[in-house]
Design an enzyme around this catalytic site. Structure first.
Site, mmCIF file in Angstrom:
data_model
loop_
_atom_site.group_PDB
_atom_site.id
_atom_site.type_symbol
_atom_site.label_atom_id
_atom_site.label_comp_id
_atom_site.label_asym_id
_atom_site.label_seq_id
_atom_site.Cartn_x
_atom_site.Cartn_y
_atom_site.Cartn_z
ATOM 1 N N ASP B 119 0.816 -1.223 0.000
ATOM 2 C CA ASP B 119 0.000 0.000 0.000
ATOM 3 C C ASP B 119 0.848 1.271 0.000
ATOM 4 O O ASP B 119 0.398 2.319 0.453
ATOM 5 C CB ASP B 119 -1.007 0.001 1.163
ATOM 6 C CG ASP B 119 -0.345 -0.184 2.516
ATOM 7 O OD1 ASP B 119 0.897 -0.284 2.561
ATOM 8 O OD2 ASP B 119 -1.072 -0.243 3.524
ATOM 9 N N ASN B 153 1.497 7.096 3.987
ATOM 10 C CA ASN B 153 2.407 6.799 2.879
ATOM 11 C C ASN B 153 1.875 7.329 1.559
ATOM 12 O O ASN B 153 0.683 7.594 1.440
ATOM 13 C CB ASN B 153 2.615 5.281 2.795
ATOM 14 C CG ASN B 153 3.530 4.813 3.906
ATOM 15 O OD1 ASN B 153 4.453 5.521 4.286
ATOM 16 N ND2 ASN B 153 3.252 3.615 4.441
ATOM 17 N N CYS B 174 7.492 7.256 10.669
ATOM 18 C CA CYS B 174 7.266 5.839 10.397
ATOM 19 C C CYS B 174 7.729 5.067 11.622
ATOM 20 O O CYS B 174 8.704 5.459 12.272
ATOM 21 C CB CYS B 174 8.054 5.404 9.161
ATOM 22 S SG CYS B 174 7.717 3.710 8.625
ATOM 23 N N HIS B 175 7.047 3.971 11.952
ATOM 24 C CA HIS B 175 7.470 3.217 13.126
ATOM 25 C C HIS B 175 8.290 1.979 12.764
ATOM 26 O O HIS B 175 8.584 1.148 13.617
ATOM 27 C CB HIS B 175 6.258 2.843 13.994
ATOM 28 C CG HIS B 175 5.145 2.219 13.205
ATOM 29 N ND1 HIS B 175 3.831 2.543 13.383
ATOM 30 C CD2 HIS B 175 5.161 1.325 12.214
ATOM 31 C CE1 HIS B 175 3.088 1.849 12.539
ATOM 32 N NE2 HIS B 175 3.871 1.105 11.836
ATOM 33 N N HIS B 203 11.317 3.182 4.568
ATOM 34 C CA HIS B 203 11.148 1.804 4.085
ATOM 35 C C HIS B 203 12.405 1.282 3.403
ATOM 36 O O HIS B 203 12.336 0.275 2.686
ATOM 37 C CB HIS B 203 9.950 1.676 3.136
ATOM 38 C CG HIS B 203 8.628 1.688 3.853
ATOM 39 N ND1 HIS B 203 7.470 1.243 3.275
ATOM 40 C CD2 HIS B 203 8.284 2.100 5.107
ATOM 41 C CE1 HIS B 203 6.475 1.380 4.131
ATOM 42 N NE2 HIS B 203 6.939 1.900 5.245
ATOM 43 N N ASP B 260 10.094 -2.300 7.402
ATOM 44 C CA ASP B 260 9.525 -2.567 6.085
ATOM 45 C C ASP B 260 10.581 -2.696 4.996
ATOM 46 O O ASP B 260 10.272 -3.174 3.896
ATOM 47 C CB ASP B 260 8.518 -1.472 5.721
ATOM 48 C CG ASP B 260 7.266 -1.570 6.568
ATOM 49 O OD1 ASP B 260 6.761 -2.694 6.738
ATOM 50 O OD2 ASP B 260 6.790 -0.540 7.076
#
Lengths: 455, 455
Positions: B119, B153, B174-175, B203, B260
């Site tokens: 996504d 995102n 972002c975690h 990411h 990620d």
């Protein structure tokens, strides 16, 4: 000039050597220089030596020739070393291509996005890159002040590699920029009224300045496209400067690709031989198709036969084949004369990106740009206008990365990098395919195996 | 703190909003701030509003809540704007994925080398990027000093775009970096004895420093790989921090990908669902496979149902679902407290590459790095050691280029750039395929058509 020695490595390529010899003969100020012809193929070396002496004599030149099969002997004392050798010859390139095609890589794995030229081997011809380094190391040892004029491909990878690893005074030479003249001719412009620049990497150059009588000449190209492009037909597979692929790249990038850059578009123009025909014209589909490359291979064969014939023929035939009154179009001798006799000359050469001419690109990467040469060395022109952002972002930067990956695999002798490069190849369907092509390269090519074998 | 207003855009995502509300309640020094909940979905907004008020009350906090469906109202007077909205919702993403798959693009065209996260739509969700700009423009107009905390995102593309186009004070959140803690746990190390840094793009981050009691801790990971990796099994599709893919990337790049980033390896790990199973474990093959993504979609559905139930349930249930004693792991409230109350805090955020932290990358591209926040703003840590050359050359630079191409297509509303991007996609077999997928996107998605229609 009696003290100046020019070494030609790989001099057995008769056509290339005779072009340089002819240019030397036509350059009065270089009379008396010594040309050292070096090749490991004795037969071809002997033939070229005879031809060169006869040709120089026929032109009334007092060039002196030496021939040798020993690299050290040729380089020792040379002020200029022209490296035109292709290690393994064309046969080796075809072997690697076949292994690529055996494993589903159309045109071989060296054929890559922005590097479709069929003998510009950046991955598999480890022997060629090893030899580049060997020549440079020999220069460092025996003639550390010599200029290394790199003529053989891959010029982009090779010059950058040699510069980084050895620090010798290397420059890359290519005649692809002459495509500009073809454009000028086709548009029926007076070449003396045209002000142009090309810039990029070797085989990735663009017509970044194109002025006719001080005015933007691109509208004249647009007019040609509108009125005449439909009548375009290639005369041979290499006749692609104004092919549909070139025009299409121009439309997207906003500037015309020049010379071999036209062959180096993305897969859009190269998916298969039918697609190539559409973009590079019938019947061949450009040089890098099955039939186009067969045409080239046949020409290579004819050239070899012709050389043999010429070496036994009359001077008149020789002079007909290499007309005495016109410079060859190669830049090596102009460069040498500019350096030695301070004859300020404009050339298109490959030099380090020292002044940040191409943005985002490190300063030790070789770029192809217009420059002036004189006794002080090379002086790059200021690019006006600069290379457009789209060309940098979508064409030069991805090509740069592929060069870095190829050199990283080569330098580190690391097949894992090689594999990762191939994983990113659009033709790769599985990891097994990558392993299979590499295994076959390792099995069938001793030179490749020698380079990459585990210590 | 009565004057501080925090705007949460897209507050209808109940879980995310309640995590922030909980963190606010747990941060004594922020008592009294006003939280403006904004969403265009009235029902979800109402539910979250009720839940937030009940939750804050149960925790004994005196937070104040406003709710609005109007962007201007929410942003006006806000000191902090958290943008967590997903324009078009998950349904839109699935529509674009289906169109991609209809045309031979497994997992959809937004799934790309180094961006496999299902996504993280960089190409087709034009509405999302348009909305990023709209939020930023509204801030510029109504609350020009506000910080924009970008949570939704694509953080990489979005923060870079907004920063370049509007100049608002945007940071990306972002975690994913919490993956480091999972590694530390798995290696059974005391987290307080570990000194770590992660760096890269959102990411696309790597564990560039990993010290245990001052000594290199990577050998401990090597030991784990040798002894325990064979017993690894994922507990859910997202449980991939120590999956075979992660270990394989570590072996090649020399450092461990975090969060990620593990999902964002090359096609080697993603050719198809079977390949994914090998690298991400059975039965799902990671989150970005058919079954893994079905698992995630089911979870989303359950979450929505749970939210509805919770809004009608007892406080005890609410407190059980969102335990009052533990910070959520989201960084937004820590950031806000650090800025307002000068509480020096270490966070991992996305900021412009102003100090050349990532080499070769322009200074207006957003990088994800460790930094300290205080009342003076953000202060990136010096990376020691630096990001390894291989990660820069073979991972970050190609990802950067894809970001640039996506933004160039979006900003210029230029489908030709979009097409050229797709031509370079390994899944593309022909130009017709590229045209077909774009035609279908234009036909079936009014938002996409609106963005790219010819003027």
């Amino acid at each position: 000039m009696a003290n100046i020695k020019i070494s030609i490595i790989g001099a057995g390529s008769a056509i290339f050597s005779l072009r340089l010899v002819g240019d030397l003969c036509r350059t009065e100020e270089l009379s008396g220089v010594v040309v050292s012809l070096m090749d490991i193929d004795k037969e071809r070396l002997d033939a070229v030596h005879i031809l060169a002496e006869r040709y120089a004599k026929a032109l009334g030149s007092n060039l002196k020739f030496e021939k040798t099969m020993d690299l050290n002997t040729s380089i020792d004392g040379a002020a200029f070393v022209v490296n035109s050798a292709l290690v393994g010859g064309h046969g080796y390139l075809e072997k690697t291509r076949k292994i690529g095609e055996d494993n589903g890589y159309y045109r071989g794995i060296d054929t890559q996005e922005f590097n479709m030229v069929s003998d510009y081997h950046t991955l598999t011809n480890t022997g060629q890159l090893d030899f580049f380094l060997k020549v440079a190391d020999t220069i460092k040892k025996l003639s550390p002040d010599a200029w290394l004029l790199q003529a053989a491909n891959p010029v982009f990878e090779g010059t950058t590699l040699v510069y980084r690893e050895t620090g010798v005074k290397i420059l890359g030479f290519c005649h692809g920029f002459h495509g500009v003249e073809e454009v000028i001719r086709e548009l029926e412009l007076d070449i003396n009224s045209v002000d142009w620049q090309v810039a990029g990497f070797n085989h990735n150059i663009w017509l970044t300045r194109f002025l006719h009588k001080g005015k933007d000449a691109y509208p004249l190209l647009d007019k040609w496209i509108l009125e005449k492009s439909k009548n375009w037909k290639p005369e041979n597979p290499f006749n692609d400067q104004l092919s549909p692929s070139s025009i299409d790249m121009y439309k997207f990038y906003g500037m015309l690709p020049i010379g071999d850059s036209v062959r180096n578009g993305s897969w859009k123009y190269h998916f298969n031989d039918d697609v190539k025909k559409k973009w590079f014209g019938e019947p061949w589909g450009g040089a890098d198709s099955k039939t186009g490359w067969a045409w080239y291979q046949n020409m290579l064969k004819e050239t070899t036969e012709e050389t043999e014939k010429l070496s036994k023929s009359m001077d008149a035939d020789l002079l007909k084949r290499f007309p005495p009154d016109k410079m060859s179009g190669e830049q090596h001798i102009s460069f040498i004369n500019a350096i030695i006799n301070n004859r300020k000359t404009r050339l298109i050469l490959n030099i380090p990106n020292r002044d940040g001419i191409v943005p985002y690109i490190p300063d030790d990467v070789f770029i192809e740009v217009p420059l002036t040469v004189d006794a002080d060395g090379v002086h790059p022109e200021k690019l006006e206008p600069e290379i457009p952002e789209r060309i940098v972002s979508m064409y030069l930067l991805p090509r740069w990365l592929r060069m870095e990956w190829a050199l990283a695999a080569f330098r580190n002798r690391d097949l894992e990098i090689f594999k990762e490069f191939l994983i990113r190849d659009p033709r790769t369907k599985s990891y097994e395919q990558v392993e299979s092509v590499i295994n076959q390269l390792m099995e069938e090519l001793p030179e490749f195996r020698a380079h990459y074998k585990k210590n």
